[in-house]
Design a protein around this motif. Structure first.
Motif, mmCIF file in Angstrom:
data_model
loop_
_atom_site.group_PDB
_atom_site.id
_atom_site.type_symbol
_atom_site.label_atom_id
_atom_site.label_comp_id
_atom_site.label_asym_id
_atom_site.label_seq_id
_atom_site.Cartn_x
_atom_site.Cartn_y
_atom_site.Cartn_z
ATOM 1 N N LEU A 176 -33.175 16.936 -45.871
ATOM 2 C CA LEU A 176 -33.789 17.772 -44.830
ATOM 3 C C LEU A 176 -32.719 18.354 -43.911
ATOM 4 C CD1 LEU A 176 -36.534 18.668 -43.555
ATOM 5 C CD2 LEU A 176 -36.327 16.692 -42.047
ATOM 6 N N GLU A 177 -32.845 19.646 -43.619
ATOM 7 C CA GLU A 177 -31.896 20.307 -42.710
ATOM 8 C C GLU A 177 -32.659 21.041 -41.627
ATOM 9 O OE1 GLU A 177 -29.466 22.940 -44.965
ATOM 10 O OE2 GLU A 177 -28.580 21.347 -46.190
ATOM 11 N N MET A 178 -31.942 21.333 -40.559
ATOM 12 C CA MET A 178 -32.511 22.135 -39.481
ATOM 13 C C MET A 178 -32.365 23.606 -39.877
ATOM 14 S SD MET A 178 -33.783 21.604 -36.385
ATOM 15 C CE MET A 178 -33.879 22.281 -34.732
ATOM 16 N N GLU A 179 -33.478 24.283 -40.084
ATOM 17 C CA GLU A 179 -33.446 25.719 -40.398
ATOM 18 C C GLU A 179 -32.901 26.490 -39.207
ATOM 19 O OE1 GLU A 179 -34.323 29.328 -42.421
ATOM 20 O OE2 GLU A 179 -34.593 27.323 -43.226
ATOM 21 N N ASN A 199 -29.624 28.807 -22.011
ATOM 22 C CA ASN A 199 -29.652 27.350 -21.841
ATOM 23 C C ASN A 199 -29.742 26.644 -23.190
ATOM 24 O OD1 ASN A 199 -29.782 24.853 -20.672
ATOM 25 N ND2 ASN A 199 -31.868 25.054 -19.914
ATOM 26 N N VAL A 200 -30.633 27.123 -24.045
ATOM 27 C CA VAL A 200 -30.798 26.502 -25.358
ATOM 28 C C VAL A 200 -29.534 26.695 -26.193
ATOM 29 C CG1 VAL A 200 -32.078 26.608 -27.536
ATOM 30 C CG2 VAL A 200 -33.307 26.685 -25.363
ATOM 31 N N LYS A 201 -28.957 27.897 -26.129
ATOM 32 C CA LYS A 201 -27.739 28.164 -26.892
ATOM 33 C C LYS A 201 -26.603 27.227 -26.482
ATOM 34 C CE LYS A 201 -28.419 33.011 -28.188
ATOM 35 N NZ LYS A 201 -28.067 34.410 -27.924
ATOM 36 N N SER A 202 -26.527 26.924 -25.201
ATOM 37 C CA SER A 202 -25.421 26.077 -24.737
ATOM 38 C C SER A 202 -25.697 24.587 -24.942
ATOM 39 C CB SER A 202 -25.121 26.351 -23.258
ATOM 40 O OG SER A 202 -26.261 26.110 -22.473
ATOM 41 N N ASN A 203 -26.979 24.206 -25.111
ATOM 42 C CA ASN A 203 -27.317 22.786 -25.228
ATOM 43 C C ASN A 203 -27.631 22.326 -26.643
ATOM 44 O OD1 ASN A 203 -27.528 21.329 -22.479
ATOM 45 N ND2 ASN A 203 -28.436 23.329 -22.096
ATOM 46 N N LEU A 204 -27.896 23.263 -27.531
ATOM 47 C CA LEU A 204 -28.313 22.874 -28.874
ATOM 48 C C LEU A 204 -27.251 23.221 -29.898
ATOM 49 C CD1 LEU A 204 -32.023 23.687 -29.674
ATOM 50 C CD2 LEU A 204 -30.937 21.486 -29.417
ATOM 51 N N ASN A 205 -26.871 22.227 -30.668
ATOM 52 C CA ASN A 205 -25.909 22.459 -31.738
ATOM 53 C C ASN A 205 -26.673 22.768 -33.027
ATOM 54 O OD1 ASN A 205 -23.625 22.534 -33.306
ATOM 55 N ND2 ASN A 205 -23.590 20.314 -33.624
ATOM 56 N N THR A 206 -27.290 23.934 -33.060
ATOM 57 C CA THR A 206 -28.064 24.301 -34.241
ATOM 58 C C THR A 206 -28.091 25.818 -34.378
ATOM 59 O OG1 THR A 206 -30.156 23.974 -35.420
ATOM 60 C CG2 THR A 206 -30.320 24.420 -33.068
ATOM 61 N N THR A 207 -28.514 26.281 -35.532
ATOM 62 C CA THR A 207 -28.620 27.719 -35.778
ATOM 63 C C THR A 207 -29.706 28.318 -34.903
ATOM 64 O OG1 THR A 207 -28.009 27.325 -38.071
ATOM 65 C CG2 THR A 207 -29.042 29.446 -37.570
ATOM 66 N N ILE A 208 -29.427 29.451 -34.314
ATOM 67 C CA ILE A 208 -30.432 30.169 -33.534
ATOM 68 C C ILE A 208 -30.606 31.543 -34.164
ATOM 69 C CG2 ILE A 208 -30.960 31.194 -31.289
ATOM 70 C CD1 ILE A 208 -29.455 28.771 -30.059
ATOM 71 N N TYR A 209 -31.843 31.848 -34.541
ATOM 72 C CA TYR A 209 -32.103 33.142 -35.175
ATOM 73 C C TYR A 209 -31.838 34.283 -34.201
ATOM 74 C CZ TYR A 209 -33.926 31.511 -39.603
ATOM 75 O OH TYR A 209 -34.021 30.965 -40.857
ATOM 76 N N LYS A 210 -31.278 35.344 -34.734
ATOM 77 C CA LYS A 210 -30.991 36.524 -33.900
ATOM 78 C C LYS A 210 -32.292 37.181 -33.432
ATOM 79 C CE LYS A 210 -28.144 38.746 -36.784
ATOM 80 N NZ LYS A 210 -27.667 37.835 -37.847
#
Length: 255
Positions: A176-179, A199-210
């Protein structure tokens, strides 16, 4: 082999169902064959795709209890190449009825294994809680897509969700991976929406959809007509956004 994406966030009202319906329909528009699985007892994905909840002989509830096969639980929606395993309020009792059943975390996965090759994408709409239905979705899925509403408490509960995903990875589904995260209900007129994204971009180490899904009245209206946004109002900002999201999801598969 179909790619399986579970759409999960234990907070309600963040756009999970809206994303499940419209991502599915826009993937079909891109020429993909899609199965959508409604794992929420509220059955909003079911009615949002134009299927009458009260008329159903077989739903995901009967499937989970072994009372029908996965092919018998599938219905063809009004949209060609978009199939649905529907849900209704009966599913609310499934949690209790599954007590004591061996391997109950894998019931959905074991069924989906039979038909995974028949589809390009399988989209699972999870309930707004971290219960056995959500766990079944996570053991079945390849990846988890997390919609986050652009509001003050956006990050609240997210760490709990990520903890659950990590637990499932460790104990039940190592692949399982984080999409990634998709922002919903974005209001360009407010500073708050922009702050939440940063805030989410700076706190989450995951892909963020454009692609960011805007707050859009046509998106809110579409489910009451039993239509995805690209059929209800194909020129609306909501439709354009979900088309872009579908393209991003397809590109990610090809990477």
């Amino acid at each position: 082999m179909g790619r399986i994406i579970a759409i999960a966030n234990q907070k309600g009202g963040v756009g999970k169902t809206t994303t499940a319906i419209n991502l599915s329909a826009c993937l079909v528009e891109e020429g993909k064959k899609v199965l959508t699985i409604d794992m929420d007892p509220q059955g909003n994905t079911t009615s949002g795709l134009g299927v009458e909840k009260s008329d159903l002989e077989n739903t995901v509830y009967e499937l989970m209890l072994g009372e029908c096969t996965i092919r018998k639980s599938m219905v063809q929606t009004e949209i060609e190449n978009l199939y649905l395993i529907p849900s209704n309020v009966n599913l609310a009792g499934a949690e209790i009825e599954l007590l004591g059943i061996d391997e109950k975390e894998y019931i959905l996965k074991n069924e989906v294994d039979y038909i995974q090759d028949d589809f390009d994408f399988i989209i699972i709409d999870c309930p707004p809680s971290l219960n056995m239905l959500t766990i079944n979705a996570m053991t079945t899925a390849n990846t988890i897509l997390v919609p986050i509403q652009c509001e003050y408490y956006a990050l609240e509960g997210l760490s709990q969700l990520i903890h659950t995903i990590n637990l499932v990875q460790t104990r039940l589904n190592p692949s399982l991976e984080m999409e990634g995260v998709v922002f919903t209900m974005y209001d360009a007129r407010t500073n708050l929406s922009l702050q939440v994204v940063e805030n989410v971009k700076s706190n989450l180490n995951t892909t963020i959809y454009k692609t960011i899904i805007p707050r859009n009245i046509r998106l809110a209206e579409a489910p009451s007509h039993g239509l995805p946004i690209n059929l209800y109002d194909g020129k609306s900002a909501g439709a354009e956004s979900y088309r872009l999201l579908a393209k991003e999801v397809i590109e990610r598969e090809e990477d």
